[in-house]
Write a protein that holds these residues in place. Sequence first.
Motif, PDB file in Angstrom:
ATOM      1  N   SER A 423       0.841  -1.197   0.000  1.00  0.00           N
ATOM      2  CA  SER A 423       0.000   0.000   0.000  1.00  0.00           C
ATOM      3  C   SER A 423       0.873   1.242   0.000  1.00  0.00           C
ATOM      4  N   SER A 424       0.428   2.276  -0.707  1.00  0.00           N
ATOM      5  CA  SER A 424       1.080   3.588  -0.590  1.00  0.00           C
ATOM      6  C   SER A 424       0.312   4.473   0.381  1.00  0.00           C
ATOM      7  N   VAL A 425      -0.714   3.917   1.024  1.00  0.00           N
ATOM      8  CA  VAL A 425      -1.345   4.560   2.175  1.00  0.00           C
ATOM      9  C   VAL A 425      -0.565   4.052   3.383  1.00  0.00           C
ATOM     10  N   GLY A 426       0.490   4.772   3.735  1.00  0.00           N
ATOM     11  CA  GLY A 426       1.380   4.365   4.820  1.00  0.00           C
ATOM     12  C   GLY A 426       1.566   5.525   5.773  1.00  0.00           C
ATOM     13  N   HIS A 427       0.760   5.550   6.809  1.00  0.00           N
ATOM     14  CA  HIS A 427       0.768   6.698   7.735  1.00  0.00           C
ATOM     15  C   HIS A 427       2.133   6.868   8.401  1.00  0.00           C
ATOM     16  N   GLY A 455      -1.415   3.217  -4.660  1.00  0.00           N
ATOM     17  CA  GLY A 455      -2.554   2.319  -4.590  1.00  0.00           C
ATOM     18  C   GLY A 455      -2.386   1.280  -3.509  1.00  0.00           C
ATOM     19  N   VAL A 456      -3.256   0.289  -3.536  1.00  0.00           N
ATOM     20  CA  VAL A 456      -3.113  -0.898  -2.700  1.00  0.00           C
ATOM     21  C   VAL A 456      -3.177  -2.096  -3.634  1.00  0.00           C
ATOM     22  N   GLU A 464      -1.983 -10.632 -10.165  1.00  0.00           N
ATOM     23  CA  GLU A 464      -1.694  -9.340  -9.557  1.00  0.00           C
ATOM     24  C   GLU A 464      -2.972  -8.511  -9.623  1.00  0.00           C
ATOM     25  N   LYS A 465      -3.363  -7.915  -8.496  1.00  0.00           N
ATOM     26  CA  LYS A 465      -4.577  -7.107  -8.456  1.00  0.00           C
ATOM     27  C   LYS A 465      -4.273  -5.821  -7.718  1.00  0.00           C
ATOM     28  N   ALA A 466      -4.701  -4.680  -8.278  1.00  0.00           N
ATOM     29  CA  ALA A 466      -4.396  -3.387  -7.668  1.00  0.00           C
ATOM     30  C   ALA A 466      -5.599  -2.458  -7.731  1.00  0.00           C
ATOM     31  N   LEU A 467      -5.724  -1.626  -6.717  1.00  0.00           N
ATOM     32  CA  LEU A 467      -6.628  -0.490  -6.718  1.00  0.00           C
ATOM     33  C   LEU A 467      -5.756   0.751  -6.854  1.00  0.00           C
ATOM     34  N   SER A 468      -5.840   1.407  -7.987  1.00  0.00           N
ATOM     35  CA  SER A 468      -5.000   2.570  -8.247  1.00  0.00           C
ATOM     36  C   SER A 468      -5.498   3.770  -7.449  1.00  0.00           C
ATOM     37  N   ILE A 474      -2.889   8.386  -2.520  1.00  0.00           N
ATOM     38  CA  ILE A 474      -3.664   7.882  -1.386  1.00  0.00           C
ATOM     39  C   ILE A 474      -5.173   7.902  -1.622  1.00  0.00           C
ATOM     40  N   MET A 475      -5.618   8.533  -2.716  1.00  0.00           N
ATOM     41  CA  MET A 475      -7.050   8.583  -3.000  1.00  0.00           C
ATOM     42  C   MET A 475      -7.311   8.249  -4.457  1.00  0.00           C
ATOM     43  N   SER A 476      -8.508   7.734  -4.699  1.00  0.00           N
ATOM     44  CA  SER A 476      -8.899   7.347  -6.048  1.00  0.00           C
ATOM     45  C   SER A 476      -9.583   8.494  -6.772  1.00  0.00           C
TER      46      SER A 476
END
Length: 540
Positions: A423-427, A455-456, A464-468, A474-476
């Motif tokens: 994830s690139s949502v890394g606080h 994404g995650v 391979e599966k990703a949510l960009s 951090i947001m879509s």
Amino acid sequence: MIIQGNIVDILNRNIFKGEVLVENGKIVSITPKNHSVETFILPGFVDAHIHIESSMLVPSEFAKLAVVQGTVSTVSDPHEIANVLGVSGVNFMIENGKKVPLKFNFGAPSCVPATSFESAGASIDSNDIESMLQNPDIKYLAEMMNYPGVLFQDDEVMKKIATAKKYNKPIDGHAPGLRGDDVSRYIAAGISTDHECFTYDEALEKLHKGMKIIIREGSAAKNFEALVALLPENFESIMFCSDDKHPDDLLLGHINELCARAVAKNIDVFKVLQVACINPVKHYDLNVGLLNPGDPADFIIVEDLTNFRVLETYIDGELVAKEGVSYIENVDFEVLNNFNTDFKKISDFEFYSASEKIKVIEALDGELITNEIEVESLIQEGNLISNPKHDILKITVVNRYNNSKPAIAFIKNFGLKQGAIASSVGHDSHNIIAVGVSDEAICRAVNLLIQNKGGVCAVTNTLEKALSLPVAGIMSDRSGEEVGRTYAELDVLAKKMGSTLRSPYMTLSFMALLVIPSLKLSDKGLFDGKQFRFTSLEVK
């Protein structure tokens, strides 16, 4: 417009049949009147502390989902995007939020970067805070995470606090586990709330010392059960929040869900609703109606006061949601980002050592805090590797703002038996964070996110599966429903890969949050949150 129902007068602890007359977005009158309508009219719900970015949605998309759950307003800390894009990121959130009816109330992020022990994409100093707090759209100084800076009277920290006092704006706290004389000094600095309590005794002490406690129930950190027993005796000083709410969870419920759970514990419904609807508006001085004549017409209609199923949501007299359907329309916005790192090689994730034992992060399900444990190393040709058999997996944080060597550590309780998740949502600095069963899988996951500019994702032996997440990484830029559905699919996939965590991606995102003890990992190395300094992976 006239709305009929059972009027819930929270502060006067009264329910009566009546009708609400609304004109030009305001409540003109509330009149007792007999009728056959059995639904209940009450003020809308307010989330008293949330990072909108953690929903992976821009504010306008978050609003579309939240109003369905009866949320009319949020107290929003744009700390996450500020760590990526600075003040321009905060301005993006404010302007995007203004395009929809939901009443976002943004704060000035007080800790960007959160610490000096990680690489962020931007910084916000006391001069920036001064400029931001002059803006009427900035309602408060957001959570002061640097509690050591408060205790040791750090010059920059104290300037930020002084500026908030100058403009008479509330100061939010962040002090997990802080007790005794230390928390007394923290409160004395002017800090008025805390949403980080994880034990009853800690929260009770802070309440007795004058703090307002925000009970948090998010996608990862869940403190409701530990703290809700405080509500009956302290309801005037308590609020509800989610802090971080992933999109799949938001599709299912928000503050309405906490009300239902509290009432199910036989807690007085008026006290519960004061916590959920009234207290945040009063504490932060929000322009949100409380179901009084002259107020903005911000209210909801619910089926009953047990399950709080929301039938209709009104903001400034506008019907914004009905029977699970949001009437908020899509808005256009510019996609901003800050992502600048090259693809990685498998060798970048190797860690050569002869140490017989290593320090390991022990993740705790539903908590942001972690433990530090020691385990025997598994070494292959000199390289420390994951040990899936004993659930000791390699974890990495990769600087996404420039090219540098990835930081390496090990973690327990993710449970993966194959592949890797990332994830690139890394606080709080939102570098890339990944955990996996092999260096090769970790490398594939990291590179998939670099390819997507955020994404995650999950990678297995076969897919391979990703949510960009192209907005600040951090947001879509997609709809909330689509993001929620894709995220839910990734959550299911991570669990099929072996993860036993309730929210593996949310938990992963907090493993780089250095200001929460005990052991965490930044892009610069393994960090001891209790000593507030770097520590060695190897046990000497």
